[in-house]
Design an enzyme around this catalytic site. Sequence first.
Site, PDB file in Angstrom:
ATOM      1  N   GLY A  31    -106.704 -76.684 -74.886  1.00 21.23           N
ATOM      2  CA  GLY A  31    -106.293 -77.858 -75.656  1.00 21.23           C
ATOM      3  C   GLY A  31    -107.445 -78.537 -76.362  1.00 21.23           C
ATOM      4  O   GLY A  31    -108.504 -77.943 -76.551  1.00 21.23           O
ATOM      5  N   GLY A  36    -111.544 -74.451 -85.113  1.00 28.34           N
ATOM      6  CA  GLY A  36    -111.902 -73.149 -84.544  1.00 28.34           C
ATOM      7  C   GLY A  36    -110.666 -72.506 -83.921  1.00 28.34           C
ATOM      8  O   GLY A  36    -110.368 -71.335 -84.161  1.00 28.34           O
ATOM      9  N   HIS A  37    -109.906 -73.297 -83.125  1.00 25.04           N
ATOM     10  CA  HIS A  37    -108.665 -72.778 -82.532  1.00 25.04           C
ATOM     11  C   HIS A  37    -107.684 -72.397 -83.632  1.00 25.04           C
ATOM     12  O   HIS A  37    -107.032 -71.352 -83.562  1.00 25.04           O
ATOM     13  CB  HIS A  37    -107.989 -73.841 -81.654  1.00 25.04           C
TER      14      HIS A  37
END
Length: 282
Positions: A31, A36-37
């Site tokens: 989370g 980037g995620h």
Amino acid sequence: MTVFSNKTEIQKHISEKKAKGITFGFVPTMGALHDGHLSLVKEALANNDYCVVSIFVNPTQFDNAEDLKKYPRTLDQDVKLLKTVSKDIIVYAPSVKDIYGDNAKAEHFSFDGLEFEMEGRFRQGHFDGVGTIVKRLFEIVTPNNSYFGEKDFQQLAIIKKLVEKYNIPVIVNGCKIHRETSGLAMSSRNTRLKPNYKIAAPFIYKTLKDAKEKFGTKSANEVTEWVEKQFAKHKLLELEYFIIADIETLKPVKRKSKFKTYRAFIAAYADDIRLIDNLALN
Ligand code: PAF
């Protein structure tokens, strides 16, 4: 976009779709999602029909209770952010109980020595925790593909090893490090940096780039000494380790060989926040 918190429900949902030939990419996260995620999610969506994103702060991979307590938890914001990317995202945000029942303990793994280097030396039990959660998530989500950032390069190598050792039918894809414009590698931990540390932190990437240049003409030892000196002079950042390693074994290089591929790895503290980064050298 569907959000699941129960493993039986998500398993049912996915297995029904897989029976129709639908493919799944998987991005496991803890989370506090950032660009980037999202770049991993976009990569998953480009190559699969759906992307499953797990959001779970895994207690068994933390060796430090305070770090676990302070780890950012921003589920509502994360879900909102994912909605802006695509409707073809499935979120799995389980409780500790859904994953571990009443026994939140890590299994013990051998990753053929990869687990003893770098992060493994400084974070006791960390890779047992990572191995445990990723193996369980792979069993629940049963994705065709999975996506991991190269910022955690050692984690990526260990997950490839996990899949190979346990014959898990998942392709593990490594994705390039996403950086802020300052060069600082994106990390959920960056949100906790105080302003002066945020300004100081790009020094890590700058030093990696300088180390790469020096590695062209100097030995690994000379470069390591040089990096250690730069950090010793730095007022805010404290170096935990700088290592130039062979990317196959992750062992520190003793003598350079033009037939091997090397990467430089840094872990440093900015106040109480631990930051890691790495860079390909050849
Ligand atoms: O890289 C991370 O965020 C975590 O280690 C992972 C892979 C999601 C397992 O908890």
